[in-house]
Design a protein around this motif. Structure first.
Motif, PDB file in Angstrom:
ATOM      1  N   THR A  56      64.431 150.421  56.096  1.00  0.00           N
ATOM      2  CA  THR A  56      64.717 148.805  56.396  1.00  0.00           C
ATOM      3  C   THR A  56      63.466 148.684  57.343  1.00  0.00           C
ATOM      4  O   THR A  56      63.067 148.943  58.147  1.00  0.00           O
ATOM      5  CB  THR A  56      65.937 149.192  57.287  1.00  0.00           C
ATOM      6  OG1 THR A  56      66.733 149.755  56.686  1.00  0.00           O
ATOM      7  CG2 THR A  56      66.688 148.242  57.211  1.00  0.00           C
ATOM      8  N   TYR A  58      62.604 144.292  57.960  1.00  0.00           N
ATOM      9  CA  TYR A  58      62.430 142.385  58.382  1.00  0.00           C
ATOM     10  C   TYR A  58      61.114 142.010  58.236  1.00  0.00           C
ATOM     11  O   TYR A  58      60.004 141.803  58.375  1.00  0.00           O
ATOM     12  CB  TYR A  58      63.296 141.670  59.491  1.00  0.00           C
ATOM     13  CG  TYR A  58      63.839 142.874  59.735  1.00  0.00           C
ATOM     14  CD1 TYR A  58      65.980 142.472  59.285  1.00  0.00           C
ATOM     15  CD2 TYR A  58      64.168 143.744  61.028  1.00  0.00           C
ATOM     16  CE1 TYR A  58      66.886 142.677  59.644  1.00  0.00           C
ATOM     17  CE2 TYR A  58      65.160 144.561  61.686  1.00  0.00           C
ATOM     18  CZ  TYR A  58      66.863 144.005  61.212  1.00  0.00           C
ATOM     19  OH  TYR A  58      67.919 144.523  60.813  1.00  0.00           O
ATOM     20  N   ARG A  66      62.773 137.915  54.566  1.00  0.00           N
ATOM     21  CA  ARG A  66      64.063 138.572  53.797  1.00  0.00           C
ATOM     22  C   ARG A  66      64.209 139.587  54.546  1.00  0.00           C
ATOM     23  O   ARG A  66      63.556 140.070  55.558  1.00  0.00           O
ATOM     24  CB  ARG A  66      62.260 138.993  52.773  1.00  0.00           C
ATOM     25  CG  ARG A  66      62.758 137.813  51.861  1.00  0.00           C
ATOM     26  CD  ARG A  66      61.261 137.777  50.755  1.00  0.00           C
ATOM     27  NE  ARG A  66      60.189 137.355  50.857  1.00  0.00           N
ATOM     28  CZ  ARG A  66      58.946 137.338  50.473  1.00  0.00           C
ATOM     29  NH1 ARG A  66      59.140 138.563  49.760  1.00  0.00           N
ATOM     30  NH2 ARG A  66      58.233 136.644  50.677  1.00  0.00           N
ATOM     31  N   PHE A  68      64.908 143.581  54.023  1.00  0.00           N
ATOM     32  CA  PHE A  68      64.444 144.955  52.860  1.00  0.00           C
ATOM     33  C   PHE A  68      65.521 146.086  53.590  1.00  0.00           C
ATOM     34  O   PHE A  68      65.426 146.656  54.432  1.00  0.00           O
ATOM     35  CB  PHE A  68      63.453 145.348  52.641  1.00  0.00           C
ATOM     36  CG  PHE A  68      62.739 144.321  52.141  1.00  0.00           C
ATOM     37  CD1 PHE A  68      62.286 143.954  50.893  1.00  0.00           C
ATOM     38  CD2 PHE A  68      61.700 143.119  52.486  1.00  0.00           C
ATOM     39  CE1 PHE A  68      61.628 143.322  50.427  1.00  0.00           C
ATOM     40  CE2 PHE A  68      61.069 142.407  51.951  1.00  0.00           C
ATOM     41  CZ  PHE A  68      60.952 142.020  50.834  1.00  0.00           C
ATOM     42  N   LYS A  73      67.202 143.933  48.759  1.00  0.00           N
ATOM     43  CA  LYS A  73      67.174 142.749  49.514  1.00  0.00           C
ATOM     44  C   LYS A  73      67.768 141.918  49.440  1.00  0.00           C
ATOM     45  O   LYS A  73      68.726 141.418  48.416  1.00  0.00           O
ATOM     46  CB  LYS A  73      65.147 142.343  48.801  1.00  0.00           C
ATOM     47  CG  LYS A  73      65.265 141.965  47.738  1.00  0.00           C
ATOM     48  CD  LYS A  73      63.592 141.946  47.556  1.00  0.00           C
ATOM     49  CE  LYS A  73      63.484 142.088  46.017  1.00  0.00           C
ATOM     50  NZ  LYS A  73      61.926 141.624  45.790  1.00  0.00           N
ATOM     51  N   SER A  75      67.939 137.769  51.483  1.00  0.00           N
ATOM     52  CA  SER A  75      67.095 136.998  51.790  1.00  0.00           C
ATOM     53  C   SER A  75      68.216 135.298  52.909  1.00  0.00           C
ATOM     54  O   SER A  75      68.349 134.841  51.739  1.00  0.00           O
ATOM     55  CB  SER A  75      65.956 135.440  51.282  1.00  0.00           C
ATOM     56  OG  SER A  75      65.137 136.442  50.734  1.00  0.00           O
TER      57      SER A  75
END
Length: 88
Positions: A56, A58, A66, A68, A73, A75
């Motif tokens: 995890t 950013y 984004r 993850f 993922k 956005s």
């Protein structure tokens, strides 16, 4: 810039509790009563939770954020020019 997510205690307990539960179910499916479907499902769930725990993060680009988390993922639409930097 890439930031790794902080992990709270309650999230740690919840994720690792489920990993232990799925591991116990995997053990039961292999050694007590052979169940191929349960083995496949438990391995997938353990890998998914482990991936979410360890991956995890950013990522801030010039104009996008984004997120993850595991194999997924996202956005979100956020105007990054309105954000301010805070330092703890």
């Amino acid at each position: 810039m890439v930031f790794v997510s902080r992990k709270d205690k309650w999230m740690s307990i919840m994720i690792w509790g489920f990993v232990l539960l799925f591991t116990w179910n995997l053990y039961q499916s292999i050694y007590v009563e052979l169940d191929i479907i349960a083995i496949i499902v438990m391995v997938i769930l353990i890998l998914l939770l482990g991936s979410i725990w360890f991956n995890t993060r950013y990522k801030f680009d010039s104009d996008t954020l984004r997120i993850f988390y595991g194999p997924m993922k996202w956005s979100p639409f956020i105007d990054l020019r309105l954000l301010t930097v805070t330092i703890k």
